[in-house]
Design an enzyme around this catalytic site. Structure first.
Site, PDB file in Angstrom:
ATOM      1  N   ARG A 233       0.859  -1.180   0.000  1.00 54.75           N
ATOM      2  CA  ARG A 233       0.000   0.000   0.000  1.00 54.75           C
ATOM      3  C   ARG A 233       0.895   1.229   0.000  1.00 54.75           C
ATOM      4  O   ARG A 233       1.948   1.250   0.674  1.00 54.75           O
ATOM      5  CB  ARG A 233      -0.876   0.042   1.265  1.00 54.75           C
ATOM      6  CG  ARG A 233      -2.040  -0.941   1.266  1.00 54.75           C
ATOM      7  CD  ARG A 233      -3.083  -0.643   0.184  1.00 54.75           C
ATOM      8  NE  ARG A 233      -4.198  -1.564   0.189  1.00 54.75           N
ATOM      9  CZ  ARG A 233      -4.271  -2.673  -0.554  1.00 54.75           C
ATOM     10  NH1 ARG A 233      -3.294  -3.009  -1.381  1.00 54.75           N
ATOM     11  NH2 ARG A 233      -5.350  -3.431  -0.509  1.00 54.75           N
ATOM     12  N   GLU A 262      -4.533   7.066  -5.340  1.00 52.05           N
ATOM     13  CA  GLU A 262      -4.742   6.285  -6.563  1.00 52.05           C
ATOM     14  C   GLU A 262      -6.081   6.676  -7.163  1.00 52.05           C
ATOM     15  O   GLU A 262      -7.049   6.817  -6.407  1.00 52.05           O
ATOM     16  CB  GLU A 262      -4.722   4.786  -6.242  1.00 52.05           C
ATOM     17  CG  GLU A 262      -3.355   4.317  -5.774  1.00 52.05           C
ATOM     18  CD  GLU A 262      -3.300   2.825  -5.455  1.00 52.05           C
ATOM     19  OE1 GLU A 262      -4.302   2.119  -5.686  1.00 52.05           O
ATOM     20  OE2 GLU A 262      -2.261   2.371  -4.969  1.00 52.05           O
ATOM     21  N   HIS A 281      -1.597  -0.386  -9.688  1.00 47.41           N
ATOM     22  CA  HIS A 281      -2.164  -1.276  -8.650  1.00 47.41           C
ATOM     23  C   HIS A 281      -2.820  -2.527  -9.252  1.00 47.41           C
ATOM     24  O   HIS A 281      -4.050  -2.711  -9.158  1.00 47.41           O
ATOM     25  CB  HIS A 281      -3.163  -0.518  -7.777  1.00 47.41           C
ATOM     26  CG  HIS A 281      -3.394  -1.200  -6.451  1.00 47.41           C
ATOM     27  ND1 HIS A 281      -3.721  -0.535  -5.298  1.00 47.41           N
ATOM     28  CD2 HIS A 281      -3.336  -2.515  -6.094  1.00 47.41           C
ATOM     29  CE1 HIS A 281      -3.871  -1.401  -4.302  1.00 47.41           C
ATOM     30  NE2 HIS A 281      -3.637  -2.620  -4.767  1.00 47.41           N
TER      31      HIS A 281
HETATM   32  C1  OXD Z   1      -5.113  -6.615  -2.242  1.00 43.25           C
HETATM   33  C2  OXD Z   1      -4.495  -5.943  -3.416  1.00 43.25           C
HETATM   34  O1  OXD Z   1      -5.084  -6.087  -1.132  1.00 43.25           O
HETATM   35  O2  OXD Z   1      -4.506  -6.520  -4.517  1.00 43.25           O
HETATM   36  O3  OXD Z   1      -5.651  -7.700  -2.421  1.00 43.25           O
HETATM   37  O4  OXD Z   1      -3.984  -4.827  -3.295  1.00 43.25           O
END
Ligand code: OXD
Length: 320
Positions: A233, A262, A281
């Site tokens: 993240r 994002e 992402h």
């Molecule tokens: C998740 C991601 O948390 O793909 O699954 O970011």
């Protein structure tokens, strides 16, 4: 325990995919909606299947019969807020299904940096036949990868890195036997571990403890020849510090799949840094993602219907 739960899924699912669920709960009623359309269904739903980044807080107060929220993602950050924390509602996630695509994505970034694919591709667009100096063409064989947050995803990355003959070190809260890791470090030894790495790979959940974890000190601990890869993240990184480290060549480069904001704003300096690979992402995404996620939900549902603990229940206080 109801044997005919109403399941609200915040994503389209095909009839075949609904079959993955009805195999374990034939009497379940399944409703799909987007976030905007969810309000009218949440009132009567027993189970909500959402993405970990869905902002469900505005409709949660109407969720009168909801017992359980299952995240189709590994991250559950938007599902944890005071109302869900204080209520007995269970939250589970999709841990365990991300390893394969994410490990391939991370390896792809690492190989791209070490074989200089971004630079060579820019040259190709200019029809330029030009070899980088041999000192800039690297092998990953024997290089050290440091994995920060060795969960299921980190484990698969370690396995694939080992197959490429890398040395793998990792930071983890519990000291366990790890077949693909040469050395484990405790979280408080992070700086020492970072100083050894040629590639730092972050696979941490975003929690109060990991928010802004990577800042000036952490980047300063890394070698100036090291690459920083983040597929977890954006919030685990102080982005202004990362940008400064990259601009001042205190780091060799960064492979980033996740950002604080994002979509990444067009004005972000990250876009124009020559030593950065940006992906939007998608490190976990592949054509089989939703099937795998629904199968894992069905496994949890089977346990729920039997009154057993959910296999991927998260600890709400810990945040993962
Ligand atoms: C998740 C991601 O948390 O793909 O699954 O970011």
């Amino acid at each position: 325990m109801t044997i005919a739960p109403k399941i609200l899924i915040l994503n389209p699912v095909s009839d075949r995919q609904k079959g993955i669920i009805t195999r374990v709960a034939p009497a379940a009623s399944i409703v799909t909606a987007d976030l905007a359309g969810a309000a009218e269904h949440i009132v009567t739903s027993d189970i909500l299947v959402a993405w970990g980044f869905n902002n469900i807080r505005p409709i949660y107060s109407q969720a009168k019969s909801l017992r359980w929220i299952h995240a189709l993602t590994a991250g559950v950050e938007a599902l944890i807020f005071p109302e869900t924390l204080q209520s007995p509602i269970m939250i589970s996630n999709s841990k365990g299904i991300h390893g394969v695509p994410m490990a391939e994505h991370v390896l792809g970034m690492i190989l791209s940096f070490s074989r200089r694919f971004p630079q060579l591709y820019r040259q190709q667009l200019q029809h330029q036949w030009k070899r980088p100096p041999i000192t800039e063409l690297h092998e990953i064989n024997g290089k050290t990868m440091a994995i920060v947050g060795l969960g299921a995803i980190g484990h698969e990355i370690a396995k694939k890195a080992k197959a490429m003959d890398m040395r793998v070190i990792a930071a983890k809260r519990e000291m366990t036997q790890e077949p693909f890791v040469d050395r484990l470090y405790r979280p408080e030894q992070l700086l020492e571990m970072l100083s050894e790495a040629d590639f730092v790979v972050v696979t941490l959940p975003l929690t109060d403890a990991t928010q802004n974890l990577f800042g000036r000190e952490q980047f300063a601990a890394m070698k100036s020849t090291a690459f920083f890869i983040n597929v977890s993240r954006g919030g685990v990184v102080q982005e202004d510090q990362l940008i400064a480290a990259l601009q001042e060549n205190r780091l060799a480069g960064a492979g980033l799949d996740v950002f604080v904001e994002e979509p990444l704003p067009a004005s972000s300096p990250f876009w124009d840094l020559p030593n950065v690979i940006i992906t939007p992402h998608l490190a976990a995404i592949s054509p089989v993602y939703l099937d795998r996620a629904l199968q894992l939900f069905a496994d949890n549902l089977a346990a729920f219907m039997d009154g057993k603990p959910l296999p991927t229940l998260i600890d709400k206080d810990r945040g993962y």
